[in-house]
Design a protein around this motif. Sequence first.
Motif, PDB file in Angstrom:
ATOM      1  N   ARG A  52      41.199  37.349  42.532  1.00 18.42           N
ATOM      2  CA  ARG A  52      41.695  38.398  44.055  1.00 18.42           C
ATOM      3  C   ARG A  52      40.668  37.747  44.615  1.00 18.42           C
ATOM      4  O   ARG A  52      40.057  38.043  46.035  1.00 18.42           O
ATOM      5  CB  ARG A  52      40.936  39.988  43.851  1.00 18.42           C
ATOM      6  N   LEU A  55      40.401  34.729  47.669  1.00 19.96           N
ATOM      7  CA  LEU A  55      40.534  35.892  48.557  1.00 19.96           C
ATOM      8  C   LEU A  55      40.566  36.223  49.664  1.00 19.96           C
ATOM      9  O   LEU A  55      40.462  36.390  50.204  1.00 19.96           O
ATOM     10  CB  LEU A  55      42.741  35.753  48.702  1.00 19.96           C
ATOM     11  N   ARG A 103      47.649  32.060  53.007  1.00 24.55           N
ATOM     12  CA  ARG A 103      46.799  32.786  52.501  1.00 24.55           C
ATOM     13  C   ARG A 103      47.078  34.757  53.065  1.00 24.55           C
ATOM     14  O   ARG A 103      47.916  35.424  52.065  1.00 24.55           O
ATOM     15  CB  ARG A 103      45.293  33.374  52.580  1.00 24.55           C
ATOM     16  N   GLN A 104      47.995  35.253  54.345  1.00 31.50           N
ATOM     17  CA  GLN A 104      48.304  36.830  53.963  1.00 31.50           C
ATOM     18  C   GLN A 104      49.515  36.397  54.027  1.00 31.50           C
ATOM     19  O   GLN A 104      49.970  37.790  53.649  1.00 31.50           O
ATOM     20  CB  GLN A 104      48.879  35.989  56.525  1.00 31.50           C
ATOM     21  N   ILE A 107      48.819  38.110  49.798  1.00 37.40           N
ATOM     22  CA  ILE A 107      48.312  39.472  50.578  1.00 37.40           C
ATOM     23  C   ILE A 107      49.180  40.345  50.716  1.00 37.40           C
ATOM     24  O   ILE A 107      50.009  41.394  50.437  1.00 37.40           O
ATOM     25  CB  ILE A 107      47.149  39.176  51.865  1.00 37.40           C
ATOM     26  N   LEU A 113      47.047  43.833  46.583  1.00 36.58           N
ATOM     27  CA  LEU A 113      45.768  42.503  47.655  1.00 36.58           C
ATOM     28  C   LEU A 113      45.941  43.273  49.182  1.00 36.58           C
ATOM     29  O   LEU A 113      44.971  43.242  49.761  1.00 36.58           O
ATOM     30  CB  LEU A 113      46.678  41.144  47.706  1.00 36.58           C
ATOM     31  N   ARG A 114      46.806  43.583  49.391  1.00 38.26           N
ATOM     32  CA  ARG A 114      46.965  44.784  50.639  1.00 38.26           C
ATOM     33  C   ARG A 114      45.800  45.579  50.591  1.00 38.26           C
ATOM     34  O   ARG A 114      45.392  45.541  52.034  1.00 38.26           O
ATOM     35  CB  ARG A 114      47.891  45.035  50.877  1.00 38.26           C
ATOM     36  N   ARG A 116      43.094  46.127  48.644  1.00 43.31           N
ATOM     37  CA  ARG A 116      41.454  44.803  49.340  1.00 43.31           C
ATOM     38  C   ARG A 116      41.674  44.474  50.332  1.00 43.31           C
ATOM     39  O   ARG A 116      40.781  44.693  50.575  1.00 43.31           O
ATOM     40  CB  ARG A 116      42.166  43.830  48.118  1.00 43.31           C
ATOM     41  N   GLU A 117      42.449  43.781  51.262  1.00 41.90           N
ATOM     42  CA  GLU A 117      42.491  43.571  52.258  1.00 41.90           C
ATOM     43  C   GLU A 117      42.379  45.030  53.406  1.00 41.90           C
ATOM     44  O   GLU A 117      41.047  44.436  54.252  1.00 41.90           O
ATOM     45  CB  GLU A 117      43.444  42.529  53.559  1.00 41.90           C
TER      46      GLU A 117
END
Length: 201
Positions: A52, A55, A103-104, A107, A113-114, A116-117
């Motif tokens: 992770r 990113l 990258r987006q 995610i 990942l969303r 984490r963003e």
Amino acid sequence: MGRWEPNARGRLAEAALQLYSERGFEQTTVAEIARRAGLTERTFFRHYADKREVLFGSGELQELFVQAVAGAPESASPIDAMAVGLDAVCEMFADRHAHARKRQAVITANAELRERELIKLASVSAALADALRRRGVAEPAASLTAEAGVAVFKVGFERWIGAAEGRPMTQLVRESLAELKAVTAGHQGAPADGGSRGGDA
């Protein structure tokens, strides 16, 4: 002493993004990332805690954003100091449109990942609020301005990576900030062509 690998961190990041785009984040292993980069798993873990972090590992955006806000002219209002920070961050993305879109997409396709963003953006907001407090901005204005700055960045960024959008990120972020100012001033919204935004603060 380990063998020096030129730009190992960048090579790993690029390899990981390629694999995540081709195969999906969950299906990609650290061993595959290292192999694609021509490096070892040991080298991977010298640079990243887990897959992770490829990113999210860089604190470059937060550091640049905070430094620019902190360095804004002393006479600048909180929201204008935030505008200085937004301009600085946009410059960082100037030549990274394809990378940012890829990258987006990775995610967006993964719930973990969303999440984490969102955590990352919350950390940026907290750091910006702290920078504003150091400039003498009281609460709740510091936190509100920081949250607004992150929201403006997020909206402008999402417009910038949109398939039909060809304008510079700086322009889109500034438009988003102008819209926010119009809303908080009690208007229904700024004109789409930006005609009456002028120098309104």
